[in-house]
Design a protein around this motif. Structure first.
Motif, PDB file in Angstrom:
ATOM      1  N   THR A   1       5.528  27.687 -12.958  1.00  0.00           N
ATOM      2  CA  THR A   1       6.881  29.146 -12.690  1.00  0.00           C
ATOM      3  C   THR A   1       5.543  29.579 -11.505  1.00  0.00           C
ATOM      4  O   THR A   1       4.811  29.720 -11.824  1.00  0.00           O
ATOM      5  N   SER A   2       6.867  30.796 -11.088  1.00  0.00           N
ATOM      6  CA  SER A   2       6.133  31.772 -10.394  1.00  0.00           C
ATOM      7  C   SER A   2       5.403  32.680 -10.841  1.00  0.00           C
ATOM      8  O   SER A   2       5.359  33.273 -12.624  1.00  0.00           O
TER       9      SER A   2
ATOM     10  N   PRO B   1      13.032  38.743  -5.606  1.00  0.00           N
ATOM     11  CA  PRO B   1      10.985  39.285  -5.539  1.00  0.00           C
ATOM     12  C   PRO B   1      10.168  40.009  -5.920  1.00  0.00           C
ATOM     13  O   PRO B   1       9.537  41.140  -6.593  1.00  0.00           O
TER      14      PRO B   1
ATOM     15  N   SER C   1      11.322  42.769  -9.150  1.00  0.00           N
ATOM     16  CA  SER C   1      11.255  42.100 -10.315  1.00  0.00           C
ATOM     17  C   SER C   1       9.795  42.453 -11.463  1.00  0.00           C
ATOM     18  O   SER C   1       8.932  42.201 -10.323  1.00  0.00           O
TER      19      SER C   1
ATOM     20  N   GLY D   1       6.255  33.903 -14.401  1.00  0.00           N
ATOM     21  CA  GLY D   1       8.305  34.227 -14.391  1.00  0.00           C
ATOM     22  C   GLY D   1       8.888  32.889 -14.742  1.00  0.00           C
ATOM     23  O   GLY D   1       7.840  32.260 -15.780  1.00  0.00           O
ATOM     24  N   THR D   2       9.658  32.919 -14.334  1.00  0.00           N
ATOM     25  CA  THR D   2      10.818  31.984 -15.404  1.00  0.00           C
ATOM     26  C   THR D   2      11.121  31.167 -14.882  1.00  0.00           C
ATOM     27  O   THR D   2      11.191  30.022 -14.963  1.00  0.00           O
TER      28      THR D   2
ATOM     29  N   VAL E   1       8.049  40.690 -13.131  1.00  0.00           N
ATOM     30  CA  VAL E   1       6.858  39.543 -13.083  1.00  0.00           C
ATOM     31  C   VAL E   1       6.426  38.721 -11.788  1.00  0.00           C
ATOM     32  O   VAL E   1       6.007  38.306 -12.309  1.00  0.00           O
ATOM     33  N   GLU E   2       7.062  39.598 -10.380  1.00  0.00           N
ATOM     34  CA  GLU E   2       7.305  39.150  -9.610  1.00  0.00           C
ATOM     35  C   GLU E   2       5.800  40.254  -8.434  1.00  0.00           C
ATOM     36  O   GLU E   2       4.680  40.157  -8.526  1.00  0.00           O
TER      37      GLU E   2
ATOM     38  N   GLN F   1       1.481  38.316 -14.317  1.00  0.00           N
ATOM     39  CA  GLN F   1       2.522  38.064 -15.319  1.00  0.00           C
ATOM     40  C   GLN F   1       3.142  36.260 -14.465  1.00  0.00           C
ATOM     41  O   GLN F   1       3.489  36.116 -13.906  1.00  0.00           O
TER      42      GLN F   1
END
Length: 357
Positions: free
Chosen positions: A103-104, A144, A147, A112-113, A149-150, A110
């Motif tokens: 996942t990213s 992104p 986000s 991502g999902t 987590v991005e 961090q």
């Protein structure tokens, strides 16, 4: 809520700006005898493709706009840490996906999902991301960028950084014909870069267009299995019908991703994700929205033996005996993989136009 606020800001900016595109832009320099030319790029729809859904007339790719979009795509300034660019998770040698992580991964490590999706043929898509949260290519990068987590940044901060940069004000002026670094131009430039990412020169495409190629017996056999077992979802030249479906993946307890329901709020969309294009599938592993399957063999084994039931499971996966899955023999799996490899477009994957500087 954070994403909604950014969308509102960007849409407000767009409502107050307009761009004119003549095909060639000229910009006065300090020397009035010199002009900057900005010719249109040739965006051609392949003969075996549907019409583009992106309005090329509203934002026609130009030489300077494409170059600006490319620079932005690979620039970490779009993230809060100055490192995580669009190209950080969308790597050309992997057909603009990411193999290092399932996942990213974003700023400060961090996680991502969701698995990074390939970026080819975006000019022909109706909606974007695994759950269709973006319905317009120009607004998709907001997701992104903002986000946590991005890229963990705000659009206003990105614009401030670009406006203060030594190069970008000139590059924006050359691309759009007048001075001004703003969100409208930022996202238009990124789109000009991305819409040119047309992947249409695989062995499959050449055969579709009647060019001088032939399939092997195994590839032909795989094509027959594909047409019977897979083509209802992975349809047409784009290799996707662009629908959202629950394909029976067990819920990942780490992410608890509800899929399309997150966008629509409808229980009927629970755990449904956009049917991905199978173009360049040989190069875009790992597979599924959360990258849980490492190989094409794993994918086919899942479709025969790994599905679980749920209220929104796509009906085509329900067998008459009450079990779930597709009936594909071991030999047919080998044939299918041979066919899927005909969808690899090495010309696109190796195209220097899209490579990082």
């Amino acid at each position: 809520m954070k994403l909604l606020k950014h969308l509102i800001v960007v849409l407000f900016i767009w409502s107050c700006t307009s761009e004119s595109s003549d095909g060639e832009t000229t910009l006065p320099t300090d020397d009035d005898s010199m002009m900057v030319t900005n010719p249109l790029l040739d965006f051609t729809v392949p003969s075996n493709f549907p019409d583009a859904t992106y309005s090329i007339a509203q934002n026609p790719p130009t030489e300077k706009g494409f170059e600006l979009g490319k620079k932005l795509f690979y620039d970490g300034q779009l993230a809060s840490d100055g490192v995580v660019s669009c190209g950080f998770c969308h790597i050309q040698s992997f057909a603009f996906t990411h193999h290092t992580h399932i996942t990213s991964h974003g700023v400060d490590g961090q996680i991502g999902t969701r698995n990074a999706q390939p970026l080819h043929n975006l000019a022909f898509m109706n909606e974007f991301t695994w759950d269709g949260a973006a319905t317009f290519l120009d607004t998709q990068p907001i997701i992104p960028i903002t986000s946590d987590v991005e890229m963990n940044e705000t659009v206003s901060n990105v614009i401030s950084k670009l406006a203060a940069d030594d190069e970008y004000p000139t590059l924006f002026a050359e691309a759009f014909g007048s001075e001004g670094v703003n969100a409208d131009r930022l996202f238009k430039a990124l789109s000009q870069f991305m819409v040119m990412m047309v992947s249409a020169n695989s062995k499959f495409d050449k055969l579709e267009r009647g060019e001088a190629v032939t399939f092997t017996d195994q590839e032909n056999a795989g094509r027959a299995v594909f047409d019977t077992k897979c083509a209802s979802c992975h349809a047409g030249s784009l290799q996707t019908d662009q629908s959202y479906r629950n394909n029976g993946l067990p819920m990942n307890p780490t992410f608890n991703d509800i899929g399309r329901e997150r966008v629509t709020g409808l229980p009927s969309d629970h755990r449904k994700f956009k049917v991905p294009s199978l173009r360049n599938i040989e190069a875009t592993f790992p597979y599924m929205h959360d990258g849980r399957l490492a190989t094409l063999e794993d994918v086919l084994n899942f479709y025969t033996d790994g599905m679980v039931d749920s209220p929104t499971l796509d009906e085509q996966f329900r067998r008459p005996d009450g079990t779930f899955g597709l009936d594909i023999t071991p030999e047919e799996k080998i044939q299918l993989i041979a066919f899927l490899k005909t969808l690899t477009d090495n010309d696109f994957i190796e195209d220097r136009r899209f490579a990082e500087f």
